[in-house]
Motif scaffolding. Structure first.
Motif, mmCIF file in Angstrom:
data_model
loop_
_atom_site.group_PDB
_atom_site.id
_atom_site.type_symbol
_atom_site.label_atom_id
_atom_site.label_comp_id
_atom_site.label_asym_id
_atom_site.label_seq_id
_atom_site.Cartn_x
_atom_site.Cartn_y
_atom_site.Cartn_z
ATOM 1 N N LEU A 143 42.387 7.678 -25.059
ATOM 2 C CA LEU A 143 41.682 7.856 -26.323
ATOM 3 C C LEU A 143 40.242 7.375 -26.240
ATOM 4 C CD1 LEU A 143 44.551 8.405 -27.566
ATOM 5 C CD2 LEU A 143 43.697 7.271 -29.618
ATOM 6 N N ARG A 144 40.056 6.245 -25.570
ATOM 7 C CA ARG A 144 38.698 5.697 -25.485
ATOM 8 C C ARG A 144 37.773 6.649 -24.725
ATOM 9 N NH1 ARG A 144 34.977 2.590 -23.017
ATOM 10 N NH2 ARG A 144 34.022 0.921 -24.256
ATOM 11 N N HIS B 53 45.389 3.734 -24.451
ATOM 12 C CA HIS B 53 44.102 3.098 -24.705
ATOM 13 C C HIS B 53 42.945 3.789 -23.964
ATOM 14 C CE1 HIS B 53 46.904 -0.123 -25.895
ATOM 15 N NE2 HIS B 53 45.953 -0.481 -26.723
ATOM 16 N N GLY C 171 42.036 6.017 -33.374
ATOM 17 C CA GLY C 171 40.886 5.519 -32.630
ATOM 18 C C GLY C 171 39.654 5.616 -33.505
ATOM 19 N N GLU D 123 41.801 -0.614 -38.270
ATOM 20 C CA GLU D 123 41.823 0.830 -38.055
ATOM 21 C C GLU D 123 42.569 1.581 -39.157
ATOM 22 O OE1 GLU D 123 43.639 1.617 -34.314
ATOM 23 O OE2 GLU D 123 45.633 1.034 -34.956
ATOM 24 N N VAL E 93 39.640 1.440 -29.400
ATOM 25 C CA VAL E 93 41.063 1.799 -29.458
ATOM 26 C C VAL E 93 41.842 0.507 -29.246
ATOM 27 C CG1 VAL E 93 42.927 3.234 -28.546
ATOM 28 C CG2 VAL E 93 40.560 4.064 -28.456
#
Length: 379
Positions: A114-115, A111, A175, A145, A138
């Motif tokens: 990717l964020r 999380h 994401g 998504e 994310v």
């Protein structure tokens, strides 16, 4: 005079910047998910989301990205591969003494990684615009998504409900970056599942109730991760040694022959979680559990549910006095755990009885063969 922004060139630049930041694919979609709303509502109406009330809490906002960030015109959808080297799928699943953990969870929690990358992408885009509002997501907000990834051309929705790519299978994270620029959008790709139903027929618990529709209440990933209470007894024997998540529908998918290994060191398998001995994991104290799962997605289920899942796996293992002792050693710690330990001990007892019968039958068959040959009984 400010030179007008070339949106086509910017879109190409964004995709290149995304690759430089470690994403394997970047696509752009508009925010119109109206076609997904009836399917989402039907899924919720069937209660397929189980105890995941957050799936229904925001209603159709999940299909309306512009309500999350007013002014949003486009969604940049990205994928990042997570499959570690030496994933050891088969060798772990085939050994009932080992615990199987879904391969996305063997390394660091995705999380934040990717964020942070999406945020950097947004900041880079911002440098080339007079003004830009953006927001990365994310799994952190009610966003559909997969339909967005499909619209952005990252793949199609497979019959197991995951996004599939001809170039990369399905072992990747998704994401999103919401922005307020009218960038040119990408086209969806052609569906590639055809008549294949391997994922549907392979699912251990029959959770894929229709092509593209998963009843979470039957899914091992839901049972081991999202469900807070007791795992229904009907599903316990079907879980085998899967203690956190399940990859069966992906493992059987022909498109995953093209899966790509991750380049991210953070997604590499942690030694204590890679093909671990179930008895060893069951012996972890809460302190050790928190230490070994620090920064891992596993940590959020907590020590109690971790032990609950392992107790079921131990119940599914062949009879072993060491397993019985390990199970008995934790009786009395918590009512939820006791319920699963008691079930597991009953399974072990039944297997021991079966072993005794099989041994007796084998001895009898040997005696019959000896007598038939006319040999002394001690031959």
């Amino acid at each position: 005079m400010t030179e007008p922004l070339d949106l086509n060139q910017l879109a190409q630049n964004i995709k290149q910047w995304g690759l430089e930041l470690g994403f394997q694919q970047v696509g752009i979609a508009d925010t119109d998910l109206s076609a997904a709303e009836p399917r989402l509502q039907a899924w919720l109406n069937e209660r397929y989301h189980g105890e995941m009330e957050w799936m229904a809490r925001h209603g159709m906002m999940r299909a309306r990205p512009h309500e999350l960030l007013p002014g949003t015109l486009r969604v940049i959808s990205v994928r990042m591969n997570y499959l570690p080297a030496n994933a050891a799928f088969a060798s772990t699943l085939k050994d009932p003494a080992l615990g199987y953990i879904s391969r996305y969870a063997l390394g660091r929690d995705y999380h934040k990684l990717l964020r942070n990358r999406l945020k950097k992408l947004g900041e880079r885009i911002q440098q080339h615009c007079v003004s830009l509002n953006f927001r990365p997501f994310v799994d952190s907000a009610p966003v559909l998504e997969r339909p967005l990834a499909e619209k952005a051309g990252l793949g199609w929705t497979g019959k197991h409900s995951l996004i599939l790519s001809r170039e990369a299978g399905s072992f990747f994270f998704l994401g999103e970056l919401l922005i307020d620029l009218p960038l040119p959008v990408d086209r969806p790709v052609e569906e590639g599942c055809g008549k294949c139903v391997a994922c549907i027929t392979t699912c251990p618990t029959g959770a894929i109730v229709a092509p593209g529709t998963v009843d979470a209440r039957r899914c091992i990933s839901y049972l081991t991760i999202e469900l807070e209470g007791a795992i229904p007894e009907e599903f316990r024997p079907l879980m085998g040694n899967r203690i956190y998540g399940c990859d069966d529908c992906q493992l059987t998918c022909p498109w995953n022959r093209y899966s790509q290994l991750t380049d991210e060191a953070d997604f590499s398998a942690r030694r204590p979680l890679h093909a671990p001995q179930l008895i060893t994991l069951f012996g972890w104290s809460e302190t050790q559990f928190l230490k070994e799962t620090e920064g891992s997605p596993i940590r959020r289920i907590g020590h109690l549910r971790w032990l609950r899942n392992i107790a079921v796996a131990l119940g599914n293992a062949p009879w072993d006095t060491a397993i019985v002792s390990a199970l008995e050693s934790r009786l009395g710690e918590h009512p939820l755990l006791d319920e699963h330990i008691t079930w597991a001990l009953a399974q072990q007892k039944a297997r021991r009885a079966t072993c005794v019968v099989e041994v007796q039958a084998a001895k009898k068959q040997r005696l019959v063969r000896v007598i038939e040959k006319g040999l002394p009984r001690d031959a």
